[in-house]
Scaffold this motif. Structure first.
Motif, PDB file in Angstrom:
ATOM      1  N   LEU A  19       0.835  -1.192   0.000  1.00 52.75           N
ATOM      2  CA  LEU A  19       0.000   0.000   0.000  1.00 52.75           C
ATOM      3  C   LEU A  19       0.876   1.251   0.000  1.00 52.75           C
ATOM      4  N   GLY A  20       1.901   1.231   0.836  1.00 53.73           N
ATOM      5  CA  GLY A  20       2.835   2.349   0.876  1.00 53.73           C
ATOM      6  C   GLY A  20       3.555   2.524  -0.454  1.00 53.73           C
ATOM      7  N   ALA A  23       1.123   3.946  -3.021  1.00 49.45           N
ATOM      8  CA  ALA A  23       0.833   5.350  -2.724  1.00 49.45           C
ATOM      9  C   ALA A  23       1.998   6.237  -3.160  1.00 49.45           C
ATOM     10  N   TYR A  24       3.194   5.767  -2.858  1.00 50.72           N
ATOM     11  CA  TYR A  24       4.346   6.581  -3.232  1.00 50.72           C
ATOM     12  C   TYR A  24       4.522   6.642  -4.740  1.00 50.72           C
ATOM     13  N   SER A  26       2.328   6.396  -6.924  1.00 50.72           N
ATOM     14  CA  SER A  26       1.264   7.181  -7.561  1.00 50.72           C
ATOM     15  C   SER A  26       1.644   8.659  -7.614  1.00 50.72           C
ATOM     16  N   THR A  27       2.603   9.064  -6.781  1.00 52.31           N
ATOM     17  CA  THR A  27       3.069  10.457  -6.822  1.00 52.31           C
ATOM     18  C   THR A  27       4.401  10.585  -7.539  1.00 52.31           C
ATOM     19  N   TRP A  85      -5.022   1.131  -8.694  1.00 52.34           N
ATOM     20  CA  TRP A  85      -4.845   2.020  -7.545  1.00 52.34           C
ATOM     21  C   TRP A  85      -6.078   2.905  -7.364  1.00 52.34           C
TER      22      TRP A  85
ATOM     23  N   PHE B   4       4.582   7.484   4.052  1.00 51.77           N
ATOM     24  CA  PHE B   4       4.344   6.211   3.381  1.00 51.77           C
ATOM     25  C   PHE B   4       4.830   5.013   4.192  1.00 51.77           C
ATOM     26  N   LEU B  95      -2.376   8.902   4.046  1.00 52.26           N
ATOM     27  CA  LEU B  95      -1.606   8.134   3.062  1.00 52.26           C
ATOM     28  C   LEU B  95      -2.272   8.204   1.690  1.00 52.26           C
ATOM     29  N   ALA B  98      -2.287  11.614  -0.167  1.00 48.07           N
ATOM     30  CA  ALA B  98      -1.012  12.007  -0.766  1.00 48.07           C
ATOM     31  C   ALA B  98      -1.010  11.672  -2.253  1.00 48.07           C
ATOM     32  N   ALA B  99      -1.952  10.824  -2.629  1.00 55.66           N
ATOM     33  CA  ALA B  99      -1.906  10.234  -3.959  1.00 55.66           C
ATOM     34  C   ALA B  99      -2.978  10.778  -4.892  1.00 55.66           C
TER      35      ALA B  99
END
Lengths: 100, 100
Positions: A19-20, A23-24, A26-27, A85, B4, B95, B98-99
Motif C-alpha cells: 500500500l505504501g 501510494a508513493y 502514484s506520486t 490504484w 508512506f 496516506l 497524498a496520492a
DNA sequence: GCATCTACTTTGCATTTCAAAGTGGATGTC
DNA sequence: GACATCCACTTTGAAATGCAAAGTAGATGC
C-alpha cells in the motif's frame, strides 16, 4: 453486495507495505529502489519480494539500469497499476466514509 | 518519518476482513455475530478467528447471550477499539490523500 | 589484492489466513 | 421418545504470506 465486503478489496494493493509502495509510486514514478526503500521504511529483502509481487500482478514494471557504474533499479507504475490504484482508492474510501 | 511508512499502520485493523468488521462496528455496535457475518461476507470460522484477534487487541468485546433459546453472540466495539479505529482512519486517509 | 561498500535477491522460518470439519444444544418428524 | 436436522458458533490443520538474515555480484578504498 455489502459495502463492508472484504473480498472486494484488492489484496495485492492492500498489503501494508505494498500500500505504501503504491501510494508513493502514484506520486513519483519511476522511483529508484533505494529511494522507495527509504520512503516506505522497508528492508531490502522485504521491498524486493513485494515488488516482485506487484510486478507479477502487472502493477509495476522494474527497469534495471545504471547510474554511472552502480546498478540502479527503477520502479515504474504501469497503466494497469494506476487503474487498480484508483479502483482501490474508491473502494476503500467508500468503506471508510461509511464510518463517520 | 515518512507518510508512506507502513509500520505506522495498525496491522490488527488493517487485515482485510478485520477492516470490514471494524468499519461495520463503527456504525453498528453491538452487532450480532450472524449479522456481521453477512455484512462482511465471511465464513463462520473466519469471522470467529478474526473476532478473537480483535478481542485480544482489546478492540472488541464479545458478549454471549441468548435470543430466546438460541445462542446470540453480540460484538461490541470498545472505547479503545473506537480510538484505534479513528487513529487508523486518520493514518490511512493521509496516506491515500497524498496520492491525488 | 584483500576488505568493504552498495544494491539488490534468495532462502527459510514464523505468523497469518482460511474454510472444512467439529461441537453442542434446540427443534422438527414420525 | 428417539433420531435426524438445524442453528450458532469454535477448533483445527493445511496453504499462503510476511519478514529479515544470509547470500550474490560488481565497484571502490587502502
Amino acid at each position: 453486495m455489502s459495502k463492508f465486503d472484504h473480498t472486494e478489496i484488492d489484496d495485492v494493493i492492500h498489503g501494508r507495505l505494498r500500500l505504501g509502495i503504491m501510494a508513493y509510486l502514484s506520486t513519483v514514478s519511476p522511483a529508484p529502489f533505494v529511494e522507495l526503500k527509504g520512503k516506505v521504511n522497508a528492508t531490502d529483502g522485504n521491498l524486493s519480494t513485494h515488488l516482485t509481487k506487484l510486478e507479477e500482478a502487472g502493477y509495476v514494471r522494474i527497469e534495471k539500469t545504471f547510474s554511472g557504474k552502480k546498478p540502479l533499479t527503477l520502479v515504474h507504475l504501469t497503466k494497469q497499476g494506476r487503474a487498480s490504484w484508483i479502483a482501490y482508492l474508491n473502494r476503500i474510501q467508500s468503506l471508510l466514509s461509511a464510518a463517520e
